[in-house]
Scaffold this motif. Structure first.
Motif, PDB file in Angstrom:
ATOM      1  N   SER A   3       0.718  -1.133   0.062  1.00 55.13           N
ATOM      2  CA  SER A   3       0.060   0.214  -0.002  1.00 55.13           C
ATOM      3  C   SER A   3       0.847   1.195   0.013  1.00 55.13           C
ATOM      4  N   LEU A   4       1.811   1.251   0.519  1.00 57.64           N
ATOM      5  CA  LEU A   4       2.902   2.521   0.834  1.00 57.64           C
ATOM      6  C   LEU A   4       3.606   2.528  -0.455  1.00 57.64           C
ATOM      7  N   LEU A   5       3.840   1.577  -1.390  1.00 52.35           N
ATOM      8  CA  LEU A   5       4.476   1.890  -2.650  1.00 52.35           C
ATOM      9  C   LEU A   5       3.187   2.067  -3.662  1.00 52.35           C
ATOM     10  N   PHE A   6       2.002   1.919  -3.589  1.00 57.08           N
ATOM     11  CA  PHE A   6       0.788   2.103  -4.350  1.00 57.08           C
ATOM     12  C   PHE A   6       0.758   3.766  -4.110  1.00 57.08           C
ATOM     13  N   VAL A   7       0.573   4.162  -2.892  1.00 59.16           N
ATOM     14  CA  VAL A   7       0.302   5.615  -2.758  1.00 59.16           C
ATOM     15  C   VAL A   7       1.478   6.671  -3.173  1.00 59.16           C
ATOM     16  N   GLY A   8       2.828   6.071  -2.948  1.00 61.82           N
ATOM     17  CA  GLY A   8       3.731   6.398  -3.621  1.00 61.82           C
ATOM     18  C   GLY A   8       3.654   6.719  -5.154  1.00 61.82           C
ATOM     19  N   ALA A   9       3.316   5.680  -5.827  1.00 62.37           N
ATOM     20  CA  ALA A   9       3.182   5.919  -7.405  1.00 62.37           C
ATOM     21  C   ALA A   9       2.244   6.667  -7.475  1.00 62.37           C
ATOM     22  N   CYS A  10       0.927   6.913  -6.802  1.00 64.57           N
ATOM     23  CA  CYS A  10      -0.008   7.838  -6.988  1.00 64.57           C
ATOM     24  C   CYS A  10       0.512   9.198  -6.917  1.00 64.57           C
ATOM     25  N   MET A  11       1.262   9.389  -5.973  1.00 61.54           N
ATOM     26  CA  MET A  11       1.941  10.867  -5.922  1.00 61.54           C
ATOM     27  C   MET A  11       2.696  11.256  -7.021  1.00 61.54           C
ATOM     28  N   HIS A  12       3.309  10.673  -7.774  1.00 59.70           N
ATOM     29  CA  HIS A  12       3.918  10.840  -9.173  1.00 59.70           C
ATOM     30  C   HIS A  12       2.883  11.385 -10.130  1.00 59.70           C
ATOM     31  N   LEU A  13       1.764  10.708 -10.236  1.00 58.11           N
ATOM     32  CA  LEU A  13       0.692  11.131 -10.985  1.00 58.11           C
ATOM     33  C   LEU A  13       0.288  12.408 -10.541  1.00 58.11           C
ATOM     34  N   LEU A  14       0.155  12.715  -9.375  1.00 57.09           N
ATOM     35  CA  LEU A  14      -0.392  14.050  -8.747  1.00 57.09           C
ATOM     36  C   LEU A  14       0.701  15.193  -9.074  1.00 57.09           C
TER      37      LEU A  14
END
Length: 369
Positions: A47-58
């Protein structure tokens, strides 16, 4: 200040790395492991990695938004899309978000100082000292705030090698079995991870202060990758040291890890951790105060001096109103919800509105030509 900022007030593009990373690494680094372990448990790193990946989209979306803003910041974008009255009103609401972010750093840190170091120290004294230093830094302007973000990222990083000591006695079987949780468990851990990733949204305020800001996006992505790697390192170390039952009942796991470190000349290494964290929370405190001051000066057209005094008084009032650990936990929950709604709700909606307005203008210009 509009969209044009004097070059003497701007900073180099590479400092975006430290501006974003410094704001993302705050007080939440001390206890995020316990929070996200209640969902996916030993698989919380997914989950931590997933949110980190979403932050790149942000990050990509934030830079696109700022390129569509005529003035290069969130204030001009709001006025551009919704008009001066509604636009200034929406920008004014962000003042309370900035104040909430700063309060979410100072109050938990004051609690740590009170519990671990100075049990007789009044909360108001700790709060005033921290806010006085942060206010003095903010009064120097954005370049000084950027310098503090750089300094307060480099110096605390020297503590990271201390993770070697708990890794020496790591129990890697704590990670087994792998991937044995339902999607809802991963989602629960991901929601709890949003709190520690908050910070890139402040780019909406200081984008005009970046030299060659259109080329600074790669530094922003590097900052998020740096943050993700740091949190992953701490989380893996924590999961390898505590089992899940222990972790779910451990407050401030990062500080607990520091207590196992012993030197012949230093008995309480955790004190170094605690006072080192003062340097870690300063970037986000200074950035949130600076953003709040800029909101007041842009929307209410008051002087920076009065805006800084008003912001400081509001933060002191909010800090002193949180008297118990339960109230602190509720505040962190509110910050997580508000930050998640703003980051993954309002900003994507604003992006779609801006794209729609841009497409409408293109169609009108094509018809007129």
């Amino acid at each position: 200040m509009g969209g044009t900022v004097k070059e003497s007030n701007q900073v180099s593009g590479y400092l975006v790395w430290f501006l974003i990373h410094g704001v993302q690494t705050g007080i939440g680094m001390l206890n995020f492991q316990e929070k996200i372990a209640h969902g996916a448990e030993q698989d919380a790193w997914v989950s931590l990695l997933f949110v980190g990946a979403c932050m790149h989209l942000l990050i990509w979306m934030l830079f696109r938004l700022m390129r569509m803003a005529e003035g290069g910041d969130i204030f001009s974008l709001h006025r551009q899309l919704f008009g001066p009255i509604v636009g200034n009103g929406l920008s004014g609401i962000l003042f309370f978000y900035c104040v909430l972010i700063c309060t979410g750093q100072i109050r938990p840190y004051g609690e740590i100082i009170h519990v671990w170091v100075f049990p007789d120290a009044p909360l108001w004294q700790i709060s005033i000292i921290l806010l006085a230093v942060a206010g003095y830094i903010v009064s120097g302007g954005f370049r000084v705030v950027a310098g503090i973000c750089l300094l307060c990222v480099v110096i605390p990083s020297l503590v990271l090698p201390s993770l070697y000591f708990p890794l020496k006695i790591a129990h890697w079987l704590n990670f087994l079995p792998l991937w044995n949780h339902e999607l809802g468990d991963y989602a629960k851990s991901a929601v709890q991870s949003v709190y520690i990733y908050l910070g890139p949204e402040f780019l909406l305020f200081y984008y005009p202060f970046i030299k060659n800001n259109t080329k600074a996006q790669r530094w922003a992505h590097l900052a998020v990758a740096h943050t993700t790697l740091l949190y992953m390192t701490i989380l893996v170390t924590t999961l390898s040291y505590f089992n899940i039952r222990q972790l779910k009942h451990t407050l401030w796991p990062t500080l607990i890890l520091s207590k196992i470190i012993r030197f012949a000349f230093l008995e309480r290494f955790d004190y170094i951790y605690i006072f080192n964290w003062l340097l870690i929370i300063f970037p986000i405190c200074c950035m949130s105060i600076w953003a709040a001051v800029r909101i007041l000066t842009q929307t209410l057209k008051i002087s920076r001096k009065w805006a800084l005094g008003t912001t400081t008084l509001v933060i002191i009032g909010m800090v002193l109103s949180l008297r118990t650990p339960v109230s602190i936990e509720r505040m962190e929950h509110v910050i997580s919800l508000v930050g998640g709604a703003f980051t993954f709700g309002y900003l994507p909606l604003l992006f779609l509105v801006a794209l729609g307005r841009q497409a409408t203008k293109r169609r009108r210009s094509a018809r007129s030509s």
